[in-house]
Write a protein that holds these residues in place. Structure first.
Motif, PDB file in Angstrom:
ATOM      1  N   GLU A 110       0.836  -1.208   0.000  1.00  0.00           N
ATOM      2  CA  GLU A 110       0.000   0.000   0.000  1.00  0.00           C
ATOM      3  C   GLU A 110       0.864   1.248   0.000  1.00  0.00           C
ATOM      4  OE1 GLU A 110      -4.060   1.618   0.333  1.00  0.00           O
ATOM      5  OE2 GLU A 110      -3.240  -0.335  -0.146  1.00  0.00           O
ATOM      6  N   ALA A 111       1.984   1.213   0.767  1.00  0.00           N
ATOM      7  CA  ALA A 111       2.872   2.372   0.820  1.00  0.00           C
ATOM      8  C   ALA A 111       3.506   2.636  -0.540  1.00  0.00           C
ATOM      9  CB  ALA A 111       3.953   2.147   1.877  1.00  0.00           C
ATOM     10  N   ARG A 112       3.977   1.579  -1.215  1.00  0.00           N
ATOM     11  CA  ARG A 112       4.600   1.780  -2.527  1.00  0.00           C
ATOM     12  C   ARG A 112       3.572   2.219  -3.572  1.00  0.00           C
ATOM     13  NH1 ARG A 112       9.735   0.243  -2.746  1.00  0.00           N
ATOM     14  NH2 ARG A 112      10.567  -1.133  -1.125  1.00  0.00           N
ATOM     15  N   LEU A 113       2.310   1.778  -3.410  1.00  0.00           N
ATOM     16  CA  LEU A 113       1.268   2.153  -4.359  1.00  0.00           C
ATOM     17  C   LEU A 113       1.020   3.661  -4.359  1.00  0.00           C
ATOM     18  CD1 LEU A 113      -0.669   0.843  -6.367  1.00  0.00           C
ATOM     19  CD2 LEU A 113      -2.360   0.693  -4.545  1.00  0.00           C
ATOM     20  N   VAL A 114       1.224   4.292  -3.198  1.00  0.00           N
ATOM     21  CA  VAL A 114       1.062   5.755  -3.120  1.00  0.00           C
ATOM     22  C   VAL A 114       1.987   6.439  -4.114  1.00  0.00           C
ATOM     23  CG1 VAL A 114       1.364   7.766  -1.648  1.00  0.00           C
ATOM     24  CG2 VAL A 114       0.243   5.740  -0.750  1.00  0.00           C
ATOM     25  N   LEU A 161      -2.615  15.590   0.515  1.00  0.00           N
ATOM     26  CA  LEU A 161      -2.400  14.601   1.574  1.00  0.00           C
ATOM     27  C   LEU A 161      -3.722  13.945   1.975  1.00  0.00           C
ATOM     28  CD1 LEU A 161       0.111  16.522   3.898  1.00  0.00           C
ATOM     29  CD2 LEU A 161       0.638  14.859   2.121  1.00  0.00           C
ATOM     30  N   GLU A 162      -4.771  14.775   2.115  1.00  0.00           N
ATOM     31  CA  GLU A 162      -6.076  14.247   2.519  1.00  0.00           C
ATOM     32  C   GLU A 162      -6.642  13.306   1.461  1.00  0.00           C
ATOM     33  OE1 GLU A 162     -10.544  15.905   3.698  1.00  0.00           O
ATOM     34  OE2 GLU A 162      -8.864  17.283   3.443  1.00  0.00           O
ATOM     35  N   ASN A 163      -6.467  13.649   0.177  1.00  0.00           N
ATOM     36  CA  ASN A 163      -6.989  12.811  -0.905  1.00  0.00           C
ATOM     37  C   ASN A 163      -6.308  11.439  -0.914  1.00  0.00           C
ATOM     38  OD1 ASN A 163      -8.476  12.375  -3.480  1.00  0.00           O
ATOM     39  ND2 ASN A 163      -6.421  12.365  -4.344  1.00  0.00           N
ATOM     40  N   HIS A 199      -7.900   7.329   0.022  1.00  0.00           N
ATOM     41  CA  HIS A 199      -7.863   6.216  -0.930  1.00  0.00           C
ATOM     42  C   HIS A 199      -6.919   5.095  -0.514  1.00  0.00           C
ATOM     43  CE1 HIS A 199      -9.623   9.389  -3.462  1.00  0.00           C
ATOM     44  NE2 HIS A 199     -10.140   8.401  -4.171  1.00  0.00           N
ATOM     45  N   HIS A 200      -6.179   5.276   0.569  1.00  0.00           N
ATOM     46  CA  HIS A 200      -5.224   4.246   1.021  1.00  0.00           C
ATOM     47  C   HIS A 200      -5.399   4.070   2.522  1.00  0.00           C
ATOM     48  CE1 HIS A 200      -3.095   4.141  -2.837  1.00  0.00           C
ATOM     49  NE2 HIS A 200      -3.297   5.438  -2.871  1.00  0.00           N
ATOM     50  N   PHE A 201      -6.296   3.159   2.920  1.00  0.00           N
ATOM     51  CA  PHE A 201      -6.710   3.044   4.322  1.00  0.00           C
ATOM     52  C   PHE A 201      -5.661   2.364   5.201  1.00  0.00           C
ATOM     53  CE2 PHE A 201     -10.609   2.982   1.724  1.00  0.00           C
ATOM     54  CZ  PHE A 201     -11.171   4.161   2.179  1.00  0.00           C
ATOM     55  N   ASN A 202      -4.697   1.631   4.603  1.00  0.00           N
ATOM     56  CA  ASN A 202      -3.666   0.988   5.412  1.00  0.00           C
ATOM     57  C   ASN A 202      -2.523   1.937   5.774  1.00  0.00           C
ATOM     58  OD1 ASN A 202      -4.835  -1.487   5.697  1.00  0.00           O
ATOM     59  ND2 ASN A 202      -3.903  -2.366   3.881  1.00  0.00           N
ATOM     60  N   LEU A 254       3.920   3.968   8.415  1.00  0.00           N
ATOM     61  CA  LEU A 254       3.185   2.846   8.996  1.00  0.00           C
ATOM     62  C   LEU A 254       3.574   2.761  10.460  1.00  0.00           C
ATOM     63  CD1 LEU A 254       3.789   0.148   6.237  1.00  0.00           C
ATOM     64  CD2 LEU A 254       1.748   1.525   6.561  1.00  0.00           C
ATOM     65  N   THR A 255       2.631   3.022  11.377  1.00  0.00           N
ATOM     66  CA  THR A 255       2.938   2.942  12.800  1.00  0.00           C
ATOM     67  C   THR A 255       2.875   1.493  13.258  1.00  0.00           C
ATOM     68  OG1 THR A 255       0.628   3.313  13.392  1.00  0.00           O
ATOM     69  CG2 THR A 255       2.044   5.254  13.238  1.00  0.00           C
ATOM     70  N   LEU A 256       3.738   1.158  14.221  1.00  0.00           N
ATOM     71  CA  LEU A 256       3.810  -0.229  14.678  1.00  0.00           C
ATOM     72  C   LEU A 256       2.590  -0.636  15.494  1.00  0.00           C
ATOM     73  CD1 LEU A 256       7.561  -0.696  15.562  1.00  0.00           C
ATOM     74  CD2 LEU A 256       6.361  -1.181  13.464  1.00  0.00           C
TER      75      LEU A 256
END
Length: 615
Positions: free
Chosen positions: A65-69, A94-96, A100-103, A216-218
């Motif tokens: 998901e992070a790379r998809l951004v 940033l909000e948009n 679209h990326h909930f993870n 991504l928070t732990l």
């Protein structure tokens, strides 16, 4: 006794039954006893391996998901230098992305003056924002804003923050590709640890404008570890190569003052004991379950590796009290042995008694049958029992008087059976016809279901999923071209003429395009007014000719709707495709963007991978 055995049915039955029970129960008991330990460990290992695969799959989803951004960011790469200079535009961007990326927990940008603007997802349908007070290195304030419109309120503040000094910022400057940072504490809450996929942003002259960060928070990972625990007393932990506990289902392993707990800490005595085994395991080595003793009790542990990048990986470690996972198996083993012995004893006892109970009346029936076979129909069997054997004796007694009636009845039944067989054959023919008709109906329904699953109901061409499946099959073995088409000013058309005319426009556009395709080409609808074409054209000239034919067909075939004549135009982006090329869609989409930016109603074809053609 042995001389009587061939003629003594009762003794033979009793002996055979005893041998059968012994030969059946004894191997089963021995097999269970010798294989129970192996089965027990294999069962637990499968449980651990399944839990490990579950965690790895969740980590894959987080990191993908992070790379998809950043992949989606390529669509507006030319606008990003202007967006980051305007605080309102940057906040909207940033909000948009977060919507679209909930993870993704946080998405932010650190500029080349050390300032930070960050937006994250709260736990109660809210946004958490971190912002430098003066858009440069200095005071940093965190805010909370509810999605239902509740006013922004300050929830934290730090006196000085410089994004340029952070590990994620420094790592991003070393490469133009997205790169993972090490685990680090939050800017305000030091006990909130996270990992960042950061990427540098430069202007056209190569000057660094700042660095993007996807966080991504732990805490999200810890929740997944809690769900993956094989048993209530099990612990699941993620360890780096230094033995630092990155995340754990055990609250005692949590960070203190922004620092990770190490396996050498007194808070992790069990991890300290098994750390040498975890540390020496190679990343590609097969994981196996291991047993060890701790505090006088048997424990089990299992560990596997998860790669974060080249030469970087984390270890996924499970450990559980052995009694948690094998108690039921051990109890079942003891119960099985006891039940086997008990059933063997009962089978021998009741087998002997049953043999005697059954054979005594059989002998009487044998003597009576011999009398009847000699024609003595008046002979009666004297047997006073109410069970099946007694019923058999009474049947023998009625046999002589009912024999003639029985024969007559059998003859009648034979005729009735023949009649019923003829009727049954007719019914079978009717049933076969009904089954055949029903099968044809089901075949038609299945064909309809396949049509609905693979094709767009409005335009009749392949839907998004089916198009990309066919595209993937073709591009594995053939050279061709991918065209991305977008109807120009489609929203204005909808606003001016209504959605019904908009639907007619989509159908008309599809007909214009498909009429121009070759027999091996195909088209699909991959978005609202966005379409894709796969063509097996062999040269750049051939694909350019195809786009010109499409433009000519649309120009010469306007849409007639409610007295209006509407000329549709479209922008086209394309690129060549060959086996092994993985970014065809991104390139074609970029060409489509250039076509839109340079005036629409045109095609821009990527020639960078064609020998002799300018990039």
């Amino acid at each position: 006794m042995l001389s009587r055995l061939p003629k003594n049915l009762g003794l033979r039955i009793q002996l055979i039954l005893t041998l059968f029970v012994l030969l059946t129960a004894t191997p089963i008991g021995l097999l269970w006893y010798h294989s129970s330990e192996q089965v027990r460990l294999q069962t637990v290992e499968k449980l651990y391996r399944y839990s490990s695969q579950t965690i790895q799959a969740q980590l894959d989803d987080f990191f993908a998901e992070a790379r998809l951004v950043y992949q989606h960011q390529q669509r507006i790469i030319d606008r990003l230098p202007d967006i980051v200079k305007d605080r309102d535009q940057l906040l909207s961007h940033l909000e948009n992305v977060l919507n679209h990326h909930f993870n993704i927990d946080y998405y932010y940008f650190g500029n080349n003056q050390g300032g930070l603007l960050s937006l994250g997802q709260g736990d109660d349908r809210s946004f958490i924002m971190f912002a430098s007070d003066n858009s440069q290195a200095g005071p940093l304030t965190s805010y909370k804003n509810k999605l239902d419109g509740e006013a922004i309120k300050v929830i934290g503040k730090t006196k000085h923050y410089d994004a340029r000094e952070r590990d994620w910022y420094q790592r991003a400057l070393q490469t133009d590709q997205a790169i993972w940072s090490d685990i680090y504490p939050g800017a305000i809450d030091r006990n909130m640890l996270g990992i960042t996929l950061s990427k540098v942003l430069r202007d056209k002259n190569g000057v660094v404008l700042g660095v993007w960060g996807v966080d991504l928070t732990l805490s999200r990972v810890i929740r997944e570890l809690q769900l993956a625990k094989p048993s209530p007393n099990s612990t699941v932990a993620l360890l780096n190569s230094n033995g630092d506990i990155l995340a754990s289902s055990n609250p005692k392993h949590g960070p203190r003052q922004g620092k990770l707990i190490n396996v050498l800490s007194e808070r992790a005595p069990i991890l300290n004991q098994i750390w040498s085994s975890v540390r020496t395991k190679k990343p590609n080595q097969e994981s196996v379950i291991e047993s060890f003793d701790f505090d006088g009790k048997p424990w089990l542990n299992f560990h596997s590796s998860y790669p974060l990048g080249k030469n970087r990986s984390v270890s996924i470690v499970f450990y559980s009290p052995e009694s948690d996972l094998t108690k039921d198996i051990l109890e079942a083993k003891d119960y099985a042995i006891i039940i086997t012995i008990l059933m063997t004893t009962l089978a021998i006892y009741f087998g002997s008694a049953a043999t005697k109970y059954i054979l005594t009346p059989i002998r009487k029936l044998t003597r009576a049958t011999e009398q009847i076979s000699q024609g003595k129909w008046t002979h009666k069997i004297q047997l006073d029992r109410d069970d099946e054997v007694g019923q058999l004796a009474r049947s023998f007694n009625h046999m002589t008087t009912n024999l003639e009636a029985t024969i007559t009845q059998l003859d009648t039944q034979k005729q009735e059976t023949e009649r019923l067989n003829v009727l049954l054959e007719k019914q079978n023919l009717k049933l076969e016809e009904r089954v055949r008709a029903r099968t044809e109906e089901l075949s038609a329904l299945n064909a309809r279901l396949r049509q609905l699953a693979n094709f767009d109901p409005l335009t009749g061409i392949a839907n998004r999923r089916h198009f990309w499946e066919m595209f993937a099959n073709r591009v594995e073995s053939k050279h061709g071209w991918l065209l991305i088409l977008d109807i120009d000013d489609f929203k204005q058309l909808n606003d001016a003429y209504g959605h019904m005319t908009g639907d007619l426009a989509l159908q008309h556009f599809t007909q214009c395009c498909t009429a121009c395709l070759g027999k091996n080409d195909f088209m699909g609808r991959i978005g609202g007014e966005e379409f894709a074409i796969w063509s097996e054209a062999q040269t750049i000239e051939a694909i350019q000719e195809l786009t010109e034919i499409i433009f000519d067909n649309m120009n010469s075939s306007p849409l007639h709707s409610v007295g209006n004549q509407i000329h549709l135009t479209a922008s086209i982006g394309g690129t060549d495709c060959f086996p092994g090329k993985v970014n065809a869609y991104a390139i074609a989409d970029k060409m489509l963007y250039q076509a839109k930016q340079t005036g629409k109603n045109r095609a821009v074809i990527d020639c960078s991978s064609i020998p002799g053609k300018p990039a």
